[in-house]
Design a protein around this motif. Structure first.
Motif, short mmCIF file in Angstrom:
data_model
loop_
_atom_site.label_atom_id
_atom_site.label_comp_id
_atom_site.label_asym_id
_atom_site.label_seq_id
_atom_site.Cartn_x
_atom_site.Cartn_y
_atom_site.Cartn_z
N TYR A 77 0.86 -1.18 0.00
CA TYR A 77 0.00 0.00 0.00
C TYR A 77 0.90 1.24 0.00
O TYR A 77 2.12 1.13 0.13
CB TYR A 77 -0.92 0.01 1.22
N ARG A 80 -10.02 4.61 4.25
CA ARG A 80 -9.96 3.91 2.98
C ARG A 80 -11.36 3.45 2.59
O ARG A 80 -12.21 3.19 3.45
CB ARG A 80 -9.04 2.68 3.06
N ASP A 98 -5.43 5.26 -2.26
CA ASP A 98 -6.63 4.43 -2.29
C ASP A 98 -7.00 4.21 -3.75
O ASP A 98 -7.64 5.05 -4.38
CB ASP A 98 -7.77 5.12 -1.55
#
Length: 867
Positions: free
Chosen positions: A275, A332, A388
């Motif tokens: 991420y 998120r 995201d």
């Protein structure tokens, strides 16, 4: 005082180890108990075959049987079991970073690594060439400490040798199949033996394929709807690899051997699970609002890149341990690991061709010649680099009306094509039983090019049928910015016509010519005392051609954009005509060249205290060559070579009738003129950091490796390392001011990182293996359970964020039938299914941390039939 105290601790530990053999000499001749003694391990760390216990060099080898039975598939497995060595593949899965003894590379995309890699003696330069897999390997050796004198070519912190299987004098072969969790499927076949000329012509053929769906689910809701190949659909961390290995050896006489080999590795690696988190600089570039800030410390106020009168305030750094998931610290759309399925991770093809001659001229003279040719290309883009991917990032399309669109961005860097060849000629002369000398010449030429690619792609999510359909589109589709922007005045910065056109950004060609002369003298002064002196003189002629700048504009090109006609009008505009702008390239020096010359000696002294007990000391100089940047400021075009002096003392011992091996080494490394990255003085969204010489560092440490056969059934092996690698006084980290905007409290405003731990290096490592060896109904049975520990690693020199410490447990069970016809292996990795954040690199433009996760639990079975 800090160095003195640490050296006292380190060297006292070694002296303690050296004292052990004195009492061991009374053990007599009872070491004939072969069923409990350790097998002799042969290595070629000094370019000749010798027992590892007689080699006054710190080296950790892995045999073909170990690699296969323990289910090793890459360098991550090797590093976890080697004290003083770490390797991380990062989110692309291919462009990794190898670290020996804390000498961590300060930037992850370099052309040249701090650790040199070789396959059958041929140098592998590019990051994307290093992790070839473990197919057809006879042995993998990790050689620690600078090896420039012996190996040359930037063996600055050490070297990793891939040694492939050699032809056999008797016919043999095998078929090997693996099945495992998450659709793991391997198939390998190998044939080896004499093929003609009265059995003097030997050949070997090996071919293997390996496919794996990946170990971590992609929590993107449309992951299974994405492209079917070369993508990160389905699970993450998978691969589709193939390897071909061919070798011919001709022995026309008993004293002459001719060999030629071909090794091809074709890798398709999915994006690794991971991420990203970013801070206020993302708002500065209009990518998101200041309120959408993922970080947690160091509040900064920064001007908007397009309108300096507007400012943004938010966090610019992450402090503390990186979390398992981005959703642990930031809002998120969905929890877990979310990767846009269109990312390919990394593709690479590597071909290595060798030709060698080994000639025993007479009883005292021998000659060897090695020709090597490598051909390599790699492409990468990872997953979408947005925080995201289900929301993407905001891109303005009309600065007057405030219109924006949401896109995902994919960045591939570096993509590369490399072609190189080398020649090495060496003579060995045994003057007498006490003196062995070697000397020779080396020549190599490398043609190498690299570039970056940036894509803007429409959102792939469930918000609409159109967005759902986007998931199956190629990244080569036109930029949505270029197709959707309608402008009446210039926007804040160029997003479409140049930056995301189908061109290569920062496209650069390199050419290196390397010449070297080397020699070594190995002298046995007495039966107990010996010494080695090695040295190499190297000259590297290097040149660069800067083809495009960070926006993809070639040298000498200009472009004119008109509002209302062209989709994007960049700034600054021509103030006499505010709707039109003419732009030219920002290449200030289209080509450059330089010559780097250096001398790298190494001296070793070794003393045999008693049979099976040796002590040694060495001093060696390591050099990593200098080079060029594709920068847009003259002061950032060239950087100099880095150097280190490494001092090591060690002891290699066998006790208790050779049932216990105990090896210890301590070292002190003085690293000068360290190469590190700084932000470009003229930056854009596509520009990379540039390399410069940032200062000095020190590394002090100790390593211990031991194997103990408790009895004929059980054995224990351990590996321990403690390493303190830190920046010396006066080292300034320029990103502290230009990127982090340090406030002087959370981090020093002047970027002083003196005393901080080097990033991407672990202070402590430990491994413990429990082994079983027995027989059952005529079958040989062995089992292993091991645990591997690695302490935390800092992300940047500021030591604010770190990847946490981790312990990974693995296991295997192996059965070999009578006559060695059948071999069955059951193996499992990460048996506890840990999910640590394993690594991270920092992108200063957006205060962005790209975080990669460790491989989750996997298990499988391998069946091998030998014929």
């Amino acid at each position: 005082m800090r160095n003195i105290a640490k050296l006292a601790l380190v060297f006292s530990s070694v002296v303690g180890g050296l004292a052990l053999p004195v009492s061991a000499t009374a053990q007599g001749d009872s070491k004939k108990q072969a069923h409990q003694s350790l097998e002799e391990v042969i290595v070629t760390a000094r370019k000749r075959e010798e027992s590892i216990q007689d080699t006054p060099v710190s080296v950790t080898p892995f045999s073909a049987a170990e690699l296969e039975q323990r289910g090793f598939t890459g360098l991550e497995d090797i590093a976890a079991a080697t004290p003083g060595f770490t390797f991380e593949g990062f989110i692309t899965g291919s462009h990794g970073n190898a670290v020996i003894r804390g000498l961590a590379q300060q930037f992850t995309t370099a052309r040249v690594q701090n650790v040199s890699f070789f396959i059958d003696g041929v140098y592998l330069q590019r990051q994307s060439m290093l992790n070839l897999g473990m197919v057809d390997m006879q042995r993998v050796e990790v050689v620690k400490g600078p090896q420039n004198a012996l190996y040359g070519r930037n063996a600055f912190a050490g070297a990793v040798n891939y040694v492939t299987l050699k032809p056999r004098a008797e016919f043999e072969g095998y078929v090997n199949a693996t099945v495992g969790s998450d659709e793991r499927q391997d198939l390998r076949v190998s044939v080896n033996g004499p093929i003609g000329f009265n059995d003097r012509l030997l050949g070997k053929f090996t071919y293997g394929v390996s496919r794996y769906d990946g170990h971590t689910p992609n929590d993107h809701p449309l992951a299974d709807d994405g492209p079917s190949s070369d993508s990160s659909s389905g699970n993450l961390g998978g691969w589709d690899d193939s390897t071909l290995s061919l070798l011919l050896a001709l022995e026309p006489t008993d004293s002459l051997t001719l060999r030629t080999s071909f090794y091809r590795s074709e890798l398709e690696r999915e994006t690794q699970p991971g991420y990203s988190l970013s801070g206020v600089n993302a708002a500065r570039f209009g990518m998101r609002s200041a309120a959408q800030n993922d970080l947690n410390c160091n509040v900064a106020t920064v001007p908007d890149i397009g309108n300096p009168s507007v400012t943004h305030t938010g966090f610019s750094a992450f402090c503390g341990e990186l979390p398992e998931f981005a959703s642990d610290v930031a809002e998120r759309t969905k929890e877990g690991i979310i990767i846009d399925p269109r990312g390919i991770g990394a593709l690479s093809d590597t071909n290595v061709l060798t030709a060698s001659v080994d000639w025993e001229i007479n009883d005292n003279w021998s000659m060897s010649y090695l020709f090597g040719y490598t051909d390599h290309d790699s492409t990468t883009n990872g997953g979408a680099s947005d925080e995201d991917p289900l929301q993407g990032r905001t891109m303005p399309t009309n600065i007057v009306t405030g219109e924006t669109i949401q896109v995902n961005t994919f960045s591939g860097r570096p993509n590369s094509v490399l072609e190189a060849f080398s020649h090495e000629l060496r003579f060995d002369w045994e003057l007498n039983s006490h003196i062995l000398t070697s000397f020779g010449l080396y020549y190599s030429k490398v043609e190498d090019e690299e570039w970056s690619t940036v894509y803007l792609s429409a959102l792939c999510n469930e918000d609409s049928e159109e967005n759902r359909a986007n998931c199956g589109e190629s990244l080569d589709s036109p930029s949505p910015i270029a197709s959707e922007s309608v402008l009446t005045v210039p926007v804040t910065y160029d997003q479409g016509s140049r930056q995301h056109a189908k061109t290569r950004l920062e496209w650069t060609e390199f050419e290196d010519t390397i010449m070297g002369a080397f020699a070594s003298f190995n002298i046995n002064f007495t039966e107990q005392l010996g010494g080695t002196l090695e040295f190499r003189y190297s000259e590297e002629e290097k040149s660069i051609v800067r083809i495009t700048d960070s926006f993809g504009i070639r040298d000498g090109e200009t472009f004119t954009y008109t509002a209302g006609v062209d989709p994007i009008v960049p700034i600054p505009p021509d103030m006499t005509n505010p709707t039109q702008t003419t732009l030219s390239d920002m290449i200030v020096e289209p080509s450059d060249s330089a010559t780097f010359r250096y001398f790298t000696p190494r001296a070793i002294i070794n003393y045999q205290l008693a049979e099976d007990h040796m002590i040694y000391a060495s001093a060696a100089k390591g050099v990593k060559t200098g080079g060029f940047n594709n920068a847009e400021d003259m002061s950032q075009q060239v950087y100099d070579e880095a150097e280190n002096w490494s001092y090591e003392v060690g002891s290699k011992n066998m006790f208790m009738d050779r049932r216990l091996t105990f090896n210890v080494a301590a070292y002190y490394i003085d690293w000068t003129n360290m190469q590190g990255t700084v932000p470009p003085l003229q930056a854009s969204l596509s520009s990379s950091d540039v390399v410069t010489n940032i200062g000095d560092a020190t590394s002090v440490g100790i390593e211990i490796e031991s194997v103990f056969h408790i009895n004929h059934m059980f054995s224990i092996d351990t590996g321990l390392s403690w390493n303190d690698a830190y920046y010396d006084d006066g080292v300034k980290y320029s990103a502290a001011e230009s990127s982090f905007h340090c406030d002087g409290v959370t981090c020093p405003a002047d970027g002083d990182v003196s005393g901080n731990q080097l990033q991407r290096s672990s202070k402590e490592q430990a491994s413990l293996g429990l082994n079983l060896h027995t027989a059952l109904a005529g079958w040989a049975v062995s089992g292993r359970l091991d645990a591997n520990y690695q302490s935390k690693q800092y992300v940047t020199p500021l030591n604010l964020a770190w990847a946490p410490a981790r312990t990974i447990v693995n296991g295997s069970l192996n059965l070999i039938s009578p006559m060695n016809r059948w071999e069955v292996s059951l193996w499992g990795k990460n048996l506890e299914d840990k999910q640590y954040a394993a690594n991270s690199f920092y992108i200063g433009v957006f205060n962005q941390y790209m975080v990669g996760k460790i491989a989750r639990r996997s298990f499988g079975s391998t069946i091998k039939y030998n014929f």
